[in-house]
Motif scaffolding. Structure first.
Motif, PDB file in Angstrom:
ATOM      1  N   GLY A  86     -80.816 -62.317 114.345  1.00 14.67           N
ATOM      2  CA  GLY A  86     -81.363 -60.970 114.451  1.00 14.67           C
ATOM      3  C   GLY A  86     -82.855 -60.949 114.217  1.00 14.67           C
ATOM      4  O   GLY A  86     -83.603 -60.262 114.912  1.00 14.67           O
ATOM      5  N   CYS A  87     -83.318 -61.708 113.229  1.00 11.76           N
ATOM      6  CA  CYS A  87     -84.748 -61.729 112.970  1.00 11.76           C
ATOM      7  C   CYS A  87     -85.508 -62.341 114.121  1.00 11.76           C
ATOM      8  O   CYS A  87     -86.597 -61.887 114.482  1.00 11.76           O
ATOM      9  N   GLY A  88     -84.924 -63.390 114.707  1.00  9.63           N
ATOM     10  CA  GLY A  88     -85.569 -63.977 115.870  1.00  9.63           C
ATOM     11  C   GLY A  88     -85.681 -62.970 116.992  1.00  9.63           C
ATOM     12  O   GLY A  88     -86.737 -62.792 117.606  1.00  9.63           O
ATOM     13  N   LEU A  89     -84.578 -62.250 117.243  1.00  3.01           N
ATOM     14  CA  LEU A  89     -84.583 -61.202 118.259  1.00  3.01           C
ATOM     15  C   LEU A  89     -85.644 -60.165 117.944  1.00  3.01           C
ATOM     16  O   LEU A  89     -86.391 -59.724 118.814  1.00  3.01           O
ATOM     17  N   ALA A  90     -85.688 -59.795 116.667  1.00  3.61           N
ATOM     18  CA  ALA A  90     -86.616 -58.747 116.266  1.00  3.61           C
ATOM     19  C   ALA A  90     -88.051 -59.186 116.509  1.00  3.61           C
ATOM     20  O   ALA A  90     -88.889 -58.398 116.945  1.00  3.61           O
ATOM     21  N   TYR A  91     -88.341 -60.433 116.236  1.00 10.37           N
ATOM     22  CA  TYR A  91     -89.698 -60.915 116.408  1.00 10.37           C
ATOM     23  C   TYR A  91     -90.164 -60.748 117.848  1.00 10.37           C
ATOM     24  O   TYR A  91     -91.222 -60.179 118.112  1.00 10.37           O
ATOM     25  N   PHE A  92     -89.333 -61.217 118.780  1.00  4.27           N
ATOM     26  CA  PHE A  92     -89.752 -61.105 120.176  1.00  4.27           C
ATOM     27  C   PHE A  92     -89.645 -59.676 120.671  1.00  4.27           C
ATOM     28  O   PHE A  92     -90.487 -59.198 121.429  1.00  4.27           O
TER      29      PHE A  92
END
Lengths: 112, 884
Positions: free
Chosen positions: B402-408
């Motif tokens: 989720g954090c990876g998704l959020a970053y992009f």
């Protein structure tokens, strides 16, 4: 009066010996240490620093069960008993030990 | 470490260990005494051999810790194995959670940064800007932001609500770099206390201080980072150099750090004490709210007005309007953010329901396994810990994803936010608090969602579970109501999201597909910035402006590729115009009659493509002679001359008589209506919608405002001619500059960006929500079917046909979808009114949107139920009955 080298091998062996002693009859920590000493003819004197951690480990693994009971001195003591799992484990360990000692004996005999 | 543990209250196991060891010691002593030693001797020997109770206790404790870690590692390994085996569950759960966490982190980041970290200035949330609203003017009134020195002095000295007050005005000086004189960037004059007020230390040098505001002080200025980098390459040597601004040598005394863009300026100079017009900003004292401040300032203003009538405060009836700085910068965006926040919470709920449902189904399927482990000796605590470790792994992996998704995703979202919506100083980033919130949320939800089935699985009788549980009739029903409820609520939430997105979409389509009434293709426009020589207060300025305009129009027309040219006063259509009250002799009215006023050249109508309906347009002669003629649109004619022909009537436009236009507008002028043109749509401030309002067009030459906007319809790509236009302008007067330029189409695109952003994000959420719901329904139904295999086998053996089974399962599943749709539509009905301000041209309960969404969800729900149903129908009775 042998000292207790804290090697892994001996720790496993200590576990097996404790299980065997308890198999002879439920007992509290002090009595277990005494019997160990007596039956081995003073060879094994287990220090409390090794005994109680071992007892704890065995209880946690489910091989020993513990119960507080009154002793004849009037004090309460924690008595350990063998569970069915522990009984099975003891059988396995005895079997392994016999295998091991047979193999060692064979090697030692052959070296001559 | 042991001293730390000793600090805490002795736990029960500690006490027991103590007791056990004490017993041992006593027994040892007793034995020694029995063997003949004296009590003291026995004690000493025993203690010595024992080696210290504490050390023994520590050894035991270390073993406890080791064993704990060992068993935890075992739990982890087991959990990983179990999750890998049940891949469908793991992947779906992680996917759903990751999406939910990612989306909410993105929105929370934006909200956090916009609401709490918008500006780097000291206590900016207490800053208030003040303006004056002329209550006589039409349509909400004209708002004046500039205050005279007397007004500022009055407010400063008499108020009790502000901690500190600053004043400023944007300006654009000329810059003589020794080779030529050109316009410098946009700057501001500020009162000397401004930099203290803002509270940001400079990067280099110093900021403006009180000493710089004295009338005899040397001229200084401070530059911002971006200008420094762009124009001077970040060269630190320019500090202390003198620049000739507006003809006066001014020393550069400081450079500000990046992202400092106070008051929308790139550099700041101290304002002289009697600077003619400054905007006001003040910081409220703690505890004072905006309304109180407004009331007191209003009282001060009215008192001062009474004390010198006809002097300052030229408005007859006015009111002071305070607005927080934050609101003024991001006011409309706040509404969008609220909508997005609500949407993302819905999405999060959908994701959580999904995961909860999956966990429930999984728990039911594993009842047997758990029961077995319990019989084999695992304690309740261990079992719960095992399940929690599993959930923790799922939550941890999902959080990372989720954090990876959020970053992009955050980068994408920030790129979509239209320029100018947020102040430049606001940086949208992932911050630690938001991250922790997201992680905490995910772990909390997963643990909670798994706790219920875990607890349920542990208690109760073990025996019935061991005997082939979960597969029989009872199994599929267990948690059945809860699961059904979750599915229904998922569907309902998703419907609300879809309806919202659908309404926004329709509104957007209506906005962008509307027939504007004019042809925006291939039209270039640019805004001229007139230097002080054209100042309205100077004599002859009107003539100079008109001459410039006339000549420029001629030159523009002469350029190759230009088909028609025009001048106008407002920013390019469809943006705002002056609103004026219309006085028509013989038609008195109490309420103001609004008309949008445009002052333009004769080529205006042709350039925009507005057809003339009746009468005539004004000609070049009309313009050169500054005749009082007027062209109106259909709406004007319909509204003010409903049953008669407006041609020939004379109309007065009240705005020309307002005191602030006194120097530049004709007084008491009556314009004759000579023609009627077709309506075209314009927009109203702050609202993404089109309006048709009465409009009046008069020649630009009758009044002279400072800015002039030029348009040209081209036969070639408009952008290619911008440079030529610039050259023509400079050829006429090197002091005049083009300040902004573009094409009508690009202006429209910019205008659409706001609603487009909201639509894009909400649409994405709705889509993700739908995907999650589909996956959720599918997974749960698949689980249910696999649990019911035994039952289905019995049914088939008893004679049920395949189609019966198919229908049975399908209906069962679809029942839930239908329930969700009904609830969702009702809730949607109630909630969409909050979107009403964001959509135009479509009602918040538009039936076609509702109908479309319902249809989509029905189809999708049917499909999701169909596949498991087909699988159920394909069950072989013999295999199913044997399947134990």
């Amino acid at each position: 009066m042998a000292t207790e080298p804290k090697t892994e091998l001996l720790r496993g062996t200590l576990d097996m010996l404790i299980l065997k002693i308890v198999a002879l009859g439920p007992n509290h920590g002090y009595a277990i240490a005494q019997r160990l000493r007596q039956i081995s003819k003073e060879f094994f004197t287990v220090h409390q620093g090794s005994l109680y951690p071992a007892l704890y480990r065995l209880e946690d693994r489910g091989w020993l069960s513990a119960k507080w009971r009154d002793t004849n001195t009037g004090r309460e003591a924690k008595f350990y008993d063998l569970t069915s799992k522990g009984r099975k484990q003891l059988e396995t360990e005895i079997f392994d030990w016999e295998q091991l000692s047979n193999a060692v004996a064979l090697i030692l005999k052959a070296a001559e | 470490m042991s001293w730390l543990r000793r600090l805490f209250h002795k736990s029960r196991s500690e006490c027991q260990l103590d007791k056990e060891l004490s017993f041992h010691l006593e027994q040892q002593i007793a034995d020694y005494i029995a063997a003949g030693s004296s009590p003291e001797e026995a004690c000493r020997r025993a203690r010595q051999e024992f080696g210290g109770i504490e050390r023994v206790k520590e050894e035991v404790r270390d073993t406890q810790w080791e064993t704990f870690l060992e068993s935890l590692a075992r739990d982890f390994r087991y959990a990983l194995r179990s999750l890998r085996k049940d891949r469908r569950f793991s992947l779906v759960a992680i996917f759903a959670l990751a999406l939910g966490i990612g989306a909410s982190t993105i929105v929370f980041s934006v909200v956090y940064n916009v609401f709490f970290r918008a500006l780097p200035y000291k206590a900016y949330n207490r800053s208030v800007i003040v303006s004056i609203r002329d209550l006589d003017a039409v349509a909400g009134g004209k708002v004046r932001k500039y205050f005279s020195p007397e007004e500022i002095r009055a407010i400063r000295e008499q108020n009790h609500v502000f901690e500190e007050v600053i004043a400023y005005s944007r300006m654009r000086p000329t810059y003589d770099d020794g080779k030529s004189v050109r316009f410098f960037s946009f700057g501001a004059v500020v009162t000397p206390n401004t930099f203290d007020y803002l509270g940001v230390p400079p990067l280099l040098g110093r900021t403006i201080s009180r000493g710089d505001g004295r009338p005899d002080a040397p001229l200084v200025f401070v530059m911002n980072y971006r200008l420094w980098q762009r124009e001077f390459g970040g060269d630190p040597e320019i500090l202390g150099r003198t620049f000739v601004l507006n003809g006066k040598p001014t020393t550069l005394i400081g450079i500000m750090p990046p992202q400092f863009n106070a008051l929308g300026a790139n550099f700041w100079l101290p304002a002289t004490p009697d600077y003619p017009g400054l905007e006001l900003m003040g910081r409220l004292k703690p505890g004072i709210n905006v309304q109180t401040a407004g009331a007191e300032l209003d009282a001060i203003a009215h008192h001062t007005h009474k004390a010198n009538p006809g002097g300052i405060f030229p408005e007859d009836k006015f009111a002071i309007v305070p607005e927080t700085l934050l609101d003024s910068l991001i006011g409309t965006f706040k509404k969008t953010l609220y909508v997005l926040l609500a949407a993302v919470l819905l999405l999060l709920l959908i994701a959580c329901s999904n995961v909860a449902n999956l966990l429930l189904a999984r728990a039911t399927a594993r009842e047997r396994e758990i029961a077995m482990r319990a019989t084999l000796g695992a304690t309740r605590g261990r079992l719960i810990r095992q399940l929690l470790v599993e959930s923790f792994i799922v939550a941890a992996v999902a959080s990372l994803a989720g954090c990876g998704l959020a970053y992009f995703g955050l980068k994408a979202v920030v790129a979509l936010i239209p320029a100018g919506t947020l102040p430049e100083e606001t940086a949208i980033r992932m911050n630690a608090p938001v991250l922790f919130l997201a992680l905490g949320m995910s772990i909390l939800t997963t643990v909670l969602c798994s706790l219920a089935p875990a607890l349920h699985a542990i208690r109760g009788d073990i025996q019935p579970r061991l005997a082939g549980t979960g597969k029989g009739v009872g199994g599929s029903l267990r948690h059945g109501k809860l699961r059904a409820g979750l599915v229904v609520s998922e569907v309902a939430l998703s419907i609300v999201l879809l309806i919202s997105a659908g309404l926004l979409m329709r509104g957007f389509l209506i906005l962008t597909r509307a027939d504007l009434g004019f042809d925006p293709r291939n039209v270039l426009y640019f805004v001229l910035n007139l230097p002080p020589t054209y100042n309205t207060n100077l004599a002859g300025s009107l003539q100079r402006k008109n001459a410039l305009t006339r000549q420029l129009l001629e030159r523009m027309r002469a350029l190759p590729g230009v088909t028609s040219v025009a001048e106008m006063a407002a920013d390019p259509p469809p943006l705002q115009y002056e609103l004026t009250d219309t006085i028509i002799p013989g038609k008195p009215h109490a309420n103001p009659w609004e008309t949008q006023l445009e002052m333009c050249s004769d080529g205006y109508f042709q350039t925009l493509g507005l057809p003339l309906l009746r009468g005539r347009l004004f000609s070049e002669e009309d313009v050169s002679a500054a005749r009082d003629v007027m062209v109106v649109n259909e709406a004007f004619s319909r509204q003010y001359f409903p049953n008669e022909d407006p041609l020939g009537h004379k109309v007065r436009l009240d705005i020309f008589d307002k005191p602030y236009f006194a120097a530049v507008a004709p007084h008491d002028a009556y314009f004759e209506i000579v023609g009627i043109v077709r309506d075209f749509k314009t927009s109203v401030q702050d609202s993404p919608s089109w309006q048709l309002v009465p409009q009046a067009f008069v020649p630009y030459s009758v009044a002279g405002f400072n800015w002039r906007v030029f348009m040209a319809r081209t036969s070639v790509d408009p952008n290619s001619l911008v440079k030529n236009m610039g050259q023509e302008v400079r050829a006429l007067d090197p002091g005049v500059q083009i300040s902004t330029s573009g094409t009508l189409e690009s202006a429209l695109t910019e205008f659409y960006r706001g609603p487009q952003f909201e639509l894009a994000v909400l649409g994405a959420f709705a889509f993700i929500g739908l995907a999650l719901v589909i996956i959720g329904i599918f997974s749960v139904m698949a689980y249910t079917v696999s649990l019911q295999t035994h039952e289905i086998g019995i049914r088939m053996a008893l004679g049920a046909q395949q189609t019966n089974i198919l229908w049975h399962v399908l209906l069962n599943g679809f029942r839930l979808v239908a329930g969700g749709i009904v609830i969702g539509v009702c809730v949607g009905f109630a909630l969409t009114r909050f979107l009403a301000s964001q959509i135009s041209g479509v009602s918040a309960t538009d039936p076609s949107t509702f109908g479309f969404v319902i249809t989509v969800v029905v189809l999708v729900g049917l499909a999701a139920c169909l596949f498991p149903a087909r699988r159920a129908a394909a069950v072989e009775p013999l295999i199913a009955l044997r399947y134990e």
